[in-house]
Design a protein around this motif. Structure first.
Motif, PDB file in Angstrom:
ATOM      1  N   GLY A 168       0.833  -1.198   0.000  1.00  0.00           N
ATOM      2  CA  GLY A 168       0.000   0.000   0.000  1.00  0.00           C
ATOM      3  C   GLY A 168       0.866   1.245   0.000  1.00  0.00           C
ATOM      4  N   PRO A 169       0.614   2.180  -0.932  1.00  0.00           N
ATOM      5  CA  PRO A 169       1.406   3.408  -0.962  1.00  0.00           C
ATOM      6  C   PRO A 169       1.191   4.230   0.302  1.00  0.00           C
ATOM      7  N   LYS A 170       2.225   4.898   0.756  1.00  0.00           N
ATOM      8  CA  LYS A 170       2.149   5.698   1.980  1.00  0.00           C
ATOM      9  C   LYS A 170       1.589   7.098   1.723  1.00  0.00           C
ATOM     10  N   ARG A 171       1.542   7.508   0.479  1.00  0.00           N
ATOM     11  CA  ARG A 171       0.996   8.820   0.145  1.00  0.00           C
ATOM     12  C   ARG A 171       0.235   8.710  -1.168  1.00  0.00           C
ATOM     13  N   ARG A 172      -0.651   9.692  -1.408  1.00  0.00           N
ATOM     14  CA  ARG A 172      -1.426   9.693  -2.649  1.00  0.00           C
ATOM     15  C   ARG A 172      -1.612  11.126  -3.139  1.00  0.00           C
ATOM     16  N   LEU A 173      -1.722  11.246  -4.462  1.00  0.00           N
ATOM     17  CA  LEU A 173      -2.033  12.533  -5.072  1.00  0.00           C
ATOM     18  C   LEU A 173      -3.535  12.748  -4.998  1.00  0.00           C
ATOM     19  N   VAL A 174      -3.959  13.897  -4.434  1.00  0.00           N
ATOM     20  CA  VAL A 174      -5.385  14.155  -4.231  1.00  0.00           C
ATOM     21  C   VAL A 174      -5.781  15.503  -4.825  1.00  0.00           C
ATOM     22  N   TYR A 221       0.230  15.854  -2.729  1.00  0.00           N
ATOM     23  CA  TYR A 221       0.435  14.560  -2.085  1.00  0.00           C
ATOM     24  C   TYR A 221       0.189  14.684  -0.590  1.00  0.00           C
ATOM     25  N   VAL A 222      -0.618  13.747  -0.060  1.00  0.00           N
ATOM     26  CA  VAL A 222      -0.903  13.689   1.370  1.00  0.00           C
ATOM     27  C   VAL A 222      -0.756  12.243   1.827  1.00  0.00           C
ATOM     28  N   PRO A 223      -0.587  12.016   3.139  1.00  0.00           N
ATOM     29  CA  PRO A 223      -0.568  10.632   3.630  1.00  0.00           C
ATOM     30  C   PRO A 223      -1.849   9.897   3.250  1.00  0.00           C
ATOM     31  N   THR A 224      -1.745   8.608   3.000  1.00  0.00           N
ATOM     32  CA  THR A 224      -2.874   7.820   2.521  1.00  0.00           C
ATOM     33  C   THR A 224      -4.085   7.921   3.444  1.00  0.00           C
TER      34      THR A 224
END
Length: 365
Positions: free
Chosen positions: A278-284, A330-333
């Motif tokens: 699981g990625p630790k961050r995501r583009l939102v 990018y923010v934490p998942t």
């Protein structure tokens, strides 16, 4: 700086010219807001001839393409295209690109590259190919013109020798436009319907003129990089160097949908590992709740009155269509779900923002 073959047309039209990826390019003509609205309501025409084009040619071109791209080119029929990324061994994105497949004696793929990455990408293509197929740079000989908006197809068909309205999304066809031999692809970077037109660089000036003439009855306007940026941001289309780069993976960037290949493409082991963990961050997508414009590089903070940076804004601008200030970052998942609250450090001021559903804008038809 380099100049596209349409540079004289931009200067004659009074465009404001700026440096972009080593090219002198128009950032606006009549104004970013005016051009943005023209594309959303009628049609706009863009010079995107600064983009790079490379051919993969030879009996083993498909084998090489499957090593290069995360979205499997083996699924492509001739006359079709797909959006994909190329990765490093660690899963970092070398570039995002569109790959076109056609057959001319042997399997052949056209790869459209971001202007800022052409030299790097060509080196990557050749390194991965390892001589198994030819990698031919066609960037200097090729011009690329985009016509985008709800009236785009009506404009293009006015100068075409064949019907194009039935062309499916991410399909392309050969056509003569204003007497110039082209291939017309139903793709774009604005969130609207439209096409991107490939032609010989020498044919581009008369084709540009013909499209503008044909488009006058449809409200067409020449558009620059400024409107291109706000349009693609509303549609959450990533900009390489801002939203994605070699430090980001497709899973972090919300591009898992282009990671479909079962081939051993470069970076697969790292991406499979990240998918399992699981990625630790995501583009939102972020919508500013309080007054303030988030811009590239601004820190994203926890909601509330205190706390260190937890992420970074990659793109941001006022949205002409929505009338709101929007951004990508990018923010934490655990904060990536719609409705999550964060803040953005806008020049020392903590400005509240909310994660919203992606994309900001989706055309209705």
């Amino acid at each position: 700086m380099k100049r596209t073959v349409l540079h004289d047309r931009h200067r004659a039209a009074g465009a404001r010219l700026v440096e972009f990826s080593g090219f002198e390019m128009p950032v606006q003509y009549s104004g970013i807001l005016d051009e943005h609205r023209a594309v959303r309501s009628a049609a706009g025409i863009f010079d995107v001839s600064h983009m790079g084009e490379a051919l993969l040619v030879g009996p083993r071109a498909l084998e090489v393409a499957r090593r290069l791209f995360t979205n499997d080119p083996a699924r492509l029929e001739p006359g079709r295209a797909l959006y994909t990324v190329m990765c490093r061994a660690d899963g970092g994105i070398v570039d995002d690109c569109i790959v076109y497949r056609y057959v001319d004696g042997s399997p052949t793929f056209l790869v459209v590259l971001n202007a800022s990455n052409v030299a790097k990408d060509l080196a990557h293509l050749r390194d991965v190919a390892g001589g198994a197929c030819d990698v031919i740079d066609q960037s200097d000989e090729t011009a690329l013109i985009a016509v985008q908006g709800p009236r785009a197809m009506a404009v293009v068909e006015t100068v075409s020798d064949r019907a194009l309205a039935s062309l499916r999304s991410f399909a392309f066809a050969e056509a003569k436009l204003a007497g110039a031999r082209t291939f017309v692809s139903r793709t774009g970077y604005t969130g609207e319907d439209g096409v991107e037109i490939f032609c010989a660089a020498t044919d581009a000036p008369r084709l540009w003129d013909a499209l503008l003439d044909a488009g006058r009855a449809h409200g067409i306007k020449p558009c620059g990089l400024g409107a291109r940026d706000t349009l693609r941001l509303e549609a959450k289309l990533c900009l390489y160097g801002n939203d994605i780069d070699e430090t980001t993976t497709p899973l972090e960037a919300g591009l898992a949908w282009v990671v479909k290949s079962d081939a051993e493409y470069v970076g697969r082991a790292a991406i499979d590992r990240q998918r399992a963990e699981g990625p630790k961050r995501r583009l939102v997508c972020l919508e500013m709740v309080e007054r303030g414009i988030a811009r590239h590089g601004m820190p994203i903070l926890p909601a509330g009155a205190a706390g260190e940076a937890i992420g970074v804004v990659t793109s941001g601008a006022p949205s002409p269509t929505l009338g709101k200030n929007i951004a990508l970052g990018y923010v934490p998942t655990d904060l990536a779900a719609a409705g999550s609250r964060v803040a953005v450090d806008v020049r020392g001021k903590r400005v509240a923002a909310e994660v919203v559903k992606s994309p900001f804008y989706r055309r209705s038809v």
